[in-house]
Motif scaffolding. Structure first.
Motif, PDB file in Angstrom:
ATOM      1  N   SER A   4       0.896  -1.102   0.027  1.00  0.00           N
ATOM      2  CA  SER A   4       0.035   0.105  -0.020  1.00  0.00           C
ATOM      3  C   SER A   4       0.815   1.096   0.086  1.00  0.00           C
ATOM      4  O   SER A   4       0.393   2.139  -0.645  1.00  0.00           O
ATOM      5  CB  SER A   4      -0.814   0.074   1.122  1.00  0.00           C
ATOM      6  OG  SER A   4      -1.776   1.066   1.344  1.00  0.00           O
ATOM      7  N   ARG A  43      -5.803   4.671  -5.994  1.00  0.00           N
ATOM      8  CA  ARG A  43      -4.664   4.951  -5.180  1.00  0.00           C
ATOM      9  C   ARG A  43      -3.657   5.936  -5.824  1.00  0.00           C
ATOM     10  O   ARG A  43      -3.179   6.701  -5.151  1.00  0.00           O
ATOM     11  CB  ARG A  43      -4.327   3.715  -4.525  1.00  0.00           C
ATOM     12  CG  ARG A  43      -5.128   3.129  -3.521  1.00  0.00           C
ATOM     13  CD  ARG A  43      -4.251   2.237  -2.660  1.00  0.00           C
ATOM     14  NE  ARG A  43      -5.133   1.593  -1.641  1.00  0.00           N
ATOM     15  CZ  ARG A  43      -6.153   0.551  -1.730  1.00  0.00           C
ATOM     16  NH1 ARG A  43      -6.237  -0.170  -2.994  1.00  0.00           N
ATOM     17  NH2 ARG A  43      -6.748   0.174  -0.653  1.00  0.00           N
ATOM     18  N   LEU A  72     -10.313   1.593   0.578  1.00  0.00           N
ATOM     19  CA  LEU A  72      -9.933   2.634  -0.439  1.00  0.00           C
ATOM     20  C   LEU A  72     -10.391   3.863  -0.237  1.00  0.00           C
ATOM     21  O   LEU A  72     -10.061   5.022  -0.701  1.00  0.00           O
ATOM     22  CB  LEU A  72     -10.350   1.934  -1.808  1.00  0.00           C
ATOM     23  CG  LEU A  72     -10.144   2.626  -3.002  1.00  0.00           C
ATOM     24  CD1 LEU A  72      -8.891   2.827  -3.392  1.00  0.00           C
ATOM     25  CD2 LEU A  72     -11.072   2.075  -4.179  1.00  0.00           C
ATOM     26  N   HIS A  75      -8.788   7.563   0.113  1.00  0.00           N
ATOM     27  CA  HIS A  75      -8.398   7.967  -1.009  1.00  0.00           C
ATOM     28  C   HIS A  75      -9.291   8.608  -2.129  1.00  0.00           C
ATOM     29  O   HIS A  75      -8.803   9.135  -2.961  1.00  0.00           O
ATOM     30  CB  HIS A  75      -7.478   6.773  -1.561  1.00  0.00           C
ATOM     31  CG  HIS A  75      -6.348   6.169  -0.869  1.00  0.00           C
ATOM     32  ND1 HIS A  75      -5.359   6.653  -0.488  1.00  0.00           N
ATOM     33  CD2 HIS A  75      -6.725   4.904  -0.330  1.00  0.00           C
ATOM     34  CE1 HIS A  75      -4.655   5.722   0.380  1.00  0.00           C
ATOM     35  NE2 HIS A  75      -5.407   4.616   0.625  1.00  0.00           N
TER      36      HIS A  75
END
Length: 412
Positions: A4, A43, A72, A75
């Motif tokens: 990530s 992302r 998610l 973001h």
């Protein structure tokens, strides 16, 4: 560095002070490789300073989708909208198209990016005010309707639809040379802007997987659908047993044909040799099987093959779609789709292969994938496609007579 954190670092490196986009990704099912692609793009784009939002189906994906979307969400400055979407054409599609249009207007989207056949249709059919000349519509097929068998009625219908929708597409972002070729052959025309944007893998994923001591001989990872060639794999397993090889298979995934496939395994006398497990992280699944088998009848550029190659997992795969692009010079190892005997022979070759030779083969494939299927490159190529389409749009506005521009309605 975690995967990530690596994605965020890659995304930040794509920010070169360019125009900030307001991007709305539209797709149907939050499952599989398409969903991973959208999540990675979101992302990357957010880390590059763009404003991103999603619209997807509310009836598929289950708890895993909810968890992934919640991860998610930080973001996604433009948020997430989920509403019911049908897999096949349905009257309710009109409701979804209108909802996409409302959402795009509400957030002031400058990029409408549709993914898959359904998402692509929704994004391109959504009506937008004519006084938004800077809005562009992007389309990534992910195989979708291009995977239907040529010559069939369904294929002809879907290619006709794609031909109509192409007139409302500013940029095609084909995920493989294979799908781009299918488009040229069956849809035709001259798209305004085209990019081949291969799916990309994060650098953190290029770590060899360690198999469990009690690992199955074979593992399948993906949707449980007959179109994925699973009946062919089961027939190949029967052939292995007939040769005195009590090979065990783990099936990891879910799908509409799960019950039928389990029943088929039972009828073939494979109940004691085939196990089923629900969807799980790819590396966890790979660790449970020494050889991954991809028996697909049709594909585009499957993430599961990229992920397995990155993990240096021994692979048996059919020669369909964009898979040869992943294998490169090793594509001669691929087998014909729908042939259980060829699939069985390929499995036997890997089962009997010298361990050192097998490790060298898997390492070479992983290194090839690492050079060609970079997440950073994927993100940059998508933004490049957007920019090219915006330049074409700007040039067309410059060529529009001033009297015509004055007639455009003002924004509310």
């Amino acid at each position: 560095m975690s995967a990530s954190a690596s994605v965020l670092s890659v995304g930040a490196s794509l920010n070169e002070g360019k125009k900030v986009h307001r991007i709305l990704h539209v797709f149907r099912a939050p499952v599989g490789g398409l969903f991973r692609h959208v999540c990675d793009l979101a992302r990357l784009q957010a880390a590059a300073g763009h404003k991103v939002g999603l619209i997807c189906d509310s009836s598929t994906g289950g708890e895993r989708a909810i968890e992934a979307l919640n991860d998610l969400l930080p973001h996604l400055e433009l948020g997430i909208v989920r509403l019911p979407m049908r897999r096949n054409p349905h009257g309710s599609d009109i409701v979804v198209v209108r909802a996409v249009a409302r959402r795009a207007r509400g957030i002031g989207a400058t990029i409408l990016h549709g993914h898959g056949a359904k998402g692509g249709a929704y994004a391109r059919l959504a009506g937008m005010p004519s006084n938004l000349p800077s809005l562009i519509r992007a389309y990534t097929p992910h195989g979708g309707s291009y995977n239907y068998k040529p010559g069939t009625l369904r294929h002809r219908i879907y290619m006709g639809v794609e031909r109509l929708l192409a007139t409302r597409t500013d940029v095609f972002l084909f995920e493989s040379e294979y799908v781009a070729g299918r488009h040229r052959r069956f849809v035709g025309g001259r798209p305004r802007t085209v990019r081949i944007v291969h799916n990309g893998i994060d650098e953190a994923e290029f770590v060899p997987v360690q198999h469990k001591a009690d690992a199955y001989d074979l593992v399948y990872v993906g949707e449980l659908r007959e179109a994925k060639g699973i009946p062919v794999l089961l027939d190949a397993l029967v052939g292995l047993h007939a040769e005195g090889r009590p090979t065990r298979l783990l099936m990891v995934g879910s799908g509409p044909d799960a019950d039928q496939l389990a029943e088929r395994a039972r009828q073939l006398g494979l109940s004691g040799s085939v196990a089923f497990e629900p969807p799980q992280p790819i590396r966890a699944a790979l660790a449970k099987g020494r050889i991954m088998v991809v028996p697909s009848l049709a594909e585009s550029l499957p993430y599961v093959v990229l992920e397995a190659a990155a993990a240096q997992q021994p692979l048996v795969s059919t020669n369909v779609g964009g898979i040869p692009e992943i294998f490169g010079a090793a594509a001669t190892d691929l087998v014909g789709a729908g042939d259980p005997f060829a699939l069985k022979r390929a499995i036997v070759r890997l089962l009997d292969e010298d361990p050192a030779q097998g490790s060298a083969r898997s390492r070479a494939l992983g290194e090839f994938v690492q050079t060609r299927f970079s997440m950073k490159r994927m993100g940059a190529d998508v933004l490049s496609g957007y920019a090219a389409a915006l330049r074409v749009r700007a040039a067309s506005i410059v060529r529009t007579p001033l009297s015509t521009l004055k007639q455009l309605p003002k924004s509310s």
